[in-house]
Scaffold this active site. Structure first.
Site, PDB file in Angstrom:
ATOM      1  N   SER A 141       0.582  -1.501   0.141  1.00 57.66           N
ATOM      2  CA  SER A 141      -0.066  -0.485   0.595  1.00 57.66           C
ATOM      3  C   SER A 141       0.595   1.527  -0.069  1.00 57.66           C
ATOM      4  CB  SER A 141      -0.844  -0.030   1.446  1.00 57.66           C
ATOM      5  OG  SER A 141      -0.442   0.531   2.296  1.00 57.66           O
ATOM      6  N   ASP A 142       0.448   2.308   0.061  1.00 62.16           N
ATOM      7  CA  ASP A 142       0.805   3.486  -0.059  1.00 62.16           C
ATOM      8  C   ASP A 142       0.572   3.708   0.980  1.00 62.16           C
ATOM      9  OD1 ASP A 142       2.275   5.925  -0.485  1.00 62.16           O
ATOM     10  OD2 ASP A 142       1.452   6.358  -2.458  1.00 62.16           O
TER      11      ASP A 142
END
Length: 498
Positions: free
Chosen positions: A271-272
């Site tokens: 994920s970011d």
């Protein structure tokens, strides 16, 4: 050796049967608690290890640490993971190494202006080796979002607006970071980000929505990512932004249908920063548990910074919302990257086996990249249309150097520089003085205190210097704070009174 041949050798190395077999054998020994720990990336405290982080590592709740660049600290983090946990699984140490670590290269957009895969590859190779000296083994680059709105701050981090050029330079950057063998000293895993469409943020505003017709998406925004997958990039990062109404972090069409099914990508998807938790901000999820469910179902393997997975995944399995076999595949994607990096053979870092930081060869490569990134728009005198460059030594006795960007080592480094030091910059003024030598007088007036300064009181002084000179060189631009993530501008004219 052709690029395509190199790409094939990447894939066979990164996902070899031996690596997959080792990962599966280790997975078979893991408890659910240990599996969930492999899905968690934690932010470091910077140069020391808090008790809660050390305890979390001992308990098997941490798979990766981000943003730690102290060698002793990273080696101690690895020791905790390898020696004080049941299975001794080493850590991924992540860092944004965007355009250099200690030796700083032009910003990626500047590197794109070189039109040279060789220069881009060399820059990534040097950045990888230098960051590896402090224990970093994973970088969140290249950023291959096609960006066509110059108001968007992260356009500085992009490789430009053209899918073909971006794809070619992406391949070069992945090759530079990862080399032909991820397990070799100085090779670090790279990450293609942000998947996908982030560069089309509406109105040039960061984190904004993106609406991209599928035809345009597949012909403009996806090709560099497809090339990254074919080049054997070790990981992908899901975008913060939504794509046509669905946040990328929870977008099954994007992460499963396109990335996994169509492209057959077998690597890690991360994920970011807190983007799983932020599915609630998008309105897609109701709470952290719902966010964990949606991101896992979409195909995000590891959570960066937030803790939705580790806090909620066991309950989701107990409630039969997620199968443990699904978690197993997520964990395998993490483990195989750790095996490919050779971390199980040696998780610790000895900087003596790598080239010295900021060595003469590295600095020369950065200089060449800077020179070849320059773009000359016009080269003629306003008086007689004769060329201004190269400067005629015989006819030049005095040069006026004007502008706030002429003698600022820090701003010269550019945006997205966490580890560079301005003391290693050769400013434009210093370089000009060294090049001019004796016989040419150089007078400098910054005029403005910063690029944003609107005070015009020194304009007369600059005009006087210019009128008394044979040649005036004006250095204009914007400070690094005006560019990069969350630093978009509604107007890209020169700021301040420039």
């Amino acid at each position: 050796m052709s690029r395509s041949h190199l790409s094939n050798s990447y894939i066979s190395n990164l996902y070899s049967p031996d690596i997959i077999s080792q990962a599966k054998q280790l997975l078979s020994k893991m408890t659910l608690h240990e599996k969930l720990g492999q899905l968690s990336q934690i932010s470091s405290a910077g140069g020391h290890i808090p008790h809660d982080l050390a305890d979390a590592i001992r308990q098997g709740r941490v798979s990766s640490v981000i943003n730690e660049v102290d060698l002793a600290t990273n080696n101690e983090l690895q020791r905790l993971a390898v020696e004080e946990t049941r299975l001794g699984i080493p850590l991924l140490i992540g860092r944004d190494v965007i355009h250099g670590f200690k030796t700083i290269f032009p910003i990626p957009l500047g590197q794109a202006a070189t039109w040279s895969p060789d220069i881009v590859e060399k820059g990534a190779r040097i950045a990888g080796e230098e960051s590896a000296t402090v224990g970093v083994n994973w970088t969140f680059a290249p950023m291959i979002d096609i960006a066509r709105d110059p108001r968007w701050g992260r356009i500085a981090e992009s490789l430009g607006e053209d899918p073909f050029l971006c794809s070619a330079l992406c391949t070069a950057m992945v090759k530079g970071f990862q080399t032909d063998n991820l397990s070799l000293p100085g090779s670090i895993a790279s990450c293609a980000k942000h998947f996908a469409g982030y560069g089309a943020s509406e109105s040039g505003r960061d984190y904004n929505t993106t609406n991209i017709p599928e035809n345009e998406l597949r012909n403009v925004y996806l090709p560099p990512f497809h090339q990254a997958a074919k080049s054997g990039v070790a990981s992908f990062m899901a975008s913060f932004s939504d794509l046509n109404g669905v946040p990328a972090t929870g977008n099954q069409w994007l992460l499963k249908q396109v990335l996994r099914d169509e492209w057959n990508y077998q690597g890690l998807v991360v994920s970011d920063w807190e983007s799983i938790k932020e599915l609630q901000v998008h309105g897609l999820s109701a709470d952290d548990k719902d966010s964990a469910y949606l991101a896992a179902k979409a195909g995000v393997d590891m959570e960066m910074a937030s803790s939705c997975y580790i806090d909620n995944m066991a309950a989701l399995i107990a409630e039969n919302q997620i199968e443990e076999t699904e978690v197993d595949q997520m964990v395998l994607n993490v483990l195989q990257m750790k095996f490919a990096l050779g971390l199980f053979e040696n998780a610790f870092t000895d900087p003596k086996v790598l080239p010295e930081l900021l060595n003469a060869k590295n600095l020369e490569a950065a200089k060449e990249a800077a020179q070849k990134s320059c773009v000359l728009l016009q080269n003629k005198s306003r008086y007689n249309n004769s060329p201004v460059l190269p400067i005629n030594r015989g006819a030049t006795k005095r040069i006026a150097v004007i502008g706030p960007m002429a003698h600022d080592g820090y701003e010269q480094l550019g945006t997205w520089v966490f580890d560079g030091n301005e003391k290693h910059s050769v400013t434009c003024l210093d370089g000009l003085i060294a090049l001019a030598g004796e016989g040419i007088e150089i007078e400098f007036e910054s005029v403005l205190g910063t690029s944003r300064d609107r005070n015009t009181q020194h304009f007369d002084k600059a005009l006087k210097l210019t009128n008394n000179a044979d040649l005036a060189i004006l250095y204009l631009g914007e400070e690094s704070i005006l560019s990069g993530e969350a630093h978009c501008r509604s107007n890209i004219d020169l700021p301040g009174a420039q």
